[in-house]
Structure formats: structure tokens, C-alpha cells
Enzyme design. Structure first.
Site, PDB file in Angstrom:
ATOM      1  N   PRO A 135      77.032  11.414  77.366  1.00 25.49           N
ATOM      2  CA  PRO A 135      76.341  11.746  76.114  1.00 25.49           C
ATOM      3  C   PRO A 135      76.534  10.703  75.009  1.00 25.49           C
ATOM      4  CG  PRO A 135      78.344  13.030  76.307  1.00 25.49           C
ATOM      5  CD  PRO A 135      78.210  12.256  77.590  1.00 25.49           C
ATOM      6  N   CYS A 136      75.929   9.549  75.189  1.00 25.14           N
ATOM      7  CA  CYS A 136      76.072   8.460  74.217  1.00 25.14           C
ATOM      8  C   CYS A 136      75.457   8.807  72.867  1.00 25.14           C
ATOM      9  CB  CYS A 136      75.507   7.165  74.771  1.00 25.14           C
ATOM     10  SG  CYS A 136      73.826   7.300  75.378  1.00 25.14           S
ATOM     11  N   HIS A 137      74.634   9.861  72.811  1.00 26.78           N
ATOM     12  CA  HIS A 137      74.090  10.285  71.515  1.00 26.78           C
ATOM     13  C   HIS A 137      75.195  10.791  70.589  1.00 26.78           C
ATOM     14  CE1 HIS A 137      73.996  13.888  74.079  1.00 26.78           C
ATOM     15  NE2 HIS A 137      74.239  14.561  72.967  1.00 26.78           N
TER      16      HIS A 137
END
Length: 175
Positions: A135-137
Site C-alpha cells: 500500500p504505497c498510497h
């Protein structure tokens, strides 16, 4: 989610056929690239903002973890992934995978934990082949959202904002 060679499943006997399927989600259509058979294969890539993709729908077993995430943002999308990226990128991706839904870390804080630079962490985020799975967001700038998948504005940044809101992250009004 194997991110280093010691955790990766053996590849002998795995089909090298790449299947590209579409999944309609609350953030729009995404493309899922799966290599190999259901039980022995691995997720090769997740492509966001794939609205124009003309592909068969994702099979239920592949769509289910993504649908569960959109029903409950605390749900982890636990799929085997292809062994991709540099050793440094895999270190960053493992660190990102520990950020819980509803939380965020700054590029700088993550970099400090890894003994690196914020710019290098941003580069690893941009290279992440499995957004939502890794989940790089949840990695943001010190002031504002920062970028997303190499985009500093536009559709991908709007998706980052939507994902953080979906997870209940209190967005800074200036971000």
C-alpha cells in the site's frame, strides 16, 4: 507476499503464461497481471486507472481479496507476488506493507528507518508493481500527499486521495 528470494516459492513447473484481467472497483477499473496457475502462480502487476482496458473479468478467486479490501480497508490483500525489484526496493516495500490502514508515514520517516533518503523511498514507491497489495498510497510527503505511482497530479493522485479516505485517514486540507 514474498519479497525476497528466501521467501519466494520455487518457480520450477510454474507456467510462464501471463494473464491480464480486469476488475471494476470503487476507484475505477484496475488490471491484474497474474503469471502461472491459480495455486502456484503469482501476481505480476496491478495497474490502476485501467479504464480503457478491454480484458476478461478477474476470476472470483483473484478478485475476492481486492473486493474484501474495498469492503473493509483493514483487509490485507494476501497474494503471492513475483520476485521483482532491487534489494533496496524490496526493503522499502516490506516496510510499507507494515503501515496499517488508516495510517500514513512520510517518505522522510520511512527513509530514516531504512537509513536512506526520502527521494530513494519515493523512487521505490514509484517502482512498486503491486499498489494496493503493497500500500504505497500510505506514504505521503511531509506537507501534502506527495506523488503516487510517479504522478504528481491528475488521476493517480486522485486515486491516492480516495484510497486514504477509504481507509479513514484524516487528510490534511492542504494536501
Amino acid at each position: 507476499m514474498p519479497l525476497d528470494a528466501s521467501e519466494a516459492p520455487p518457480l520450477h513447473g510454474v507456467s510462464q503464461i501471463l494473464s491480464i484481467v480486469a476488475l471494476d472497483t470503487p476507484i475505477g477499473r484496475i488490471a491484474l497481471h497474474w503469471r502461472g496457475a491459480r495455486q502456484t502462480g503469482a501476481l505480476a502487476r496491478v495497474v490502476l486507472a485501467a479504464g480503457d482496458l478491454d480484458a476478461p473479468p478477474a476470476p472470483p478467486w483473484l478478485a475476492a481479496p481486492f473486493r474484501a479490501y474495498f469492503q473493509d480497508p483493514a483487509h490485507l490483500i494476501d497474494l503471492s507476488t513475483e520476485l521483482l525489484g532491487t534489494a533496496f526496493q524490496r526493503r522499502v516495500w516490506r516496510a510499507i506493507a507494515t503501515i496499517p490502514a488508516g495510517s500514513a508515514r512520510t517518505y522522510g520517516a520511512l527513509a530514516a528507518d531504512l537509513g536512506s533518503s526520502a527521494r530513494a523511498v519515493g523512487g521505490a514507491c514509484r517502482a512498486n508493481p503491486w499498489p494496493l497489495v503493497v500500500p504505497c498510497h500510505r506514504v505521503v510527503a511531509r506537507r501534502g500527499l506527495g506523488g503516487f505511482a510517479g504522478d504528481l497530479d491528475g488521476r493517480l493522485l486522485a486515486i491516492k486521495r480516495d484510497l486514504l479516505a477509504h481507509e479513514g485517514h484524516a487528510l490534511d486540507p492542504e494536501s
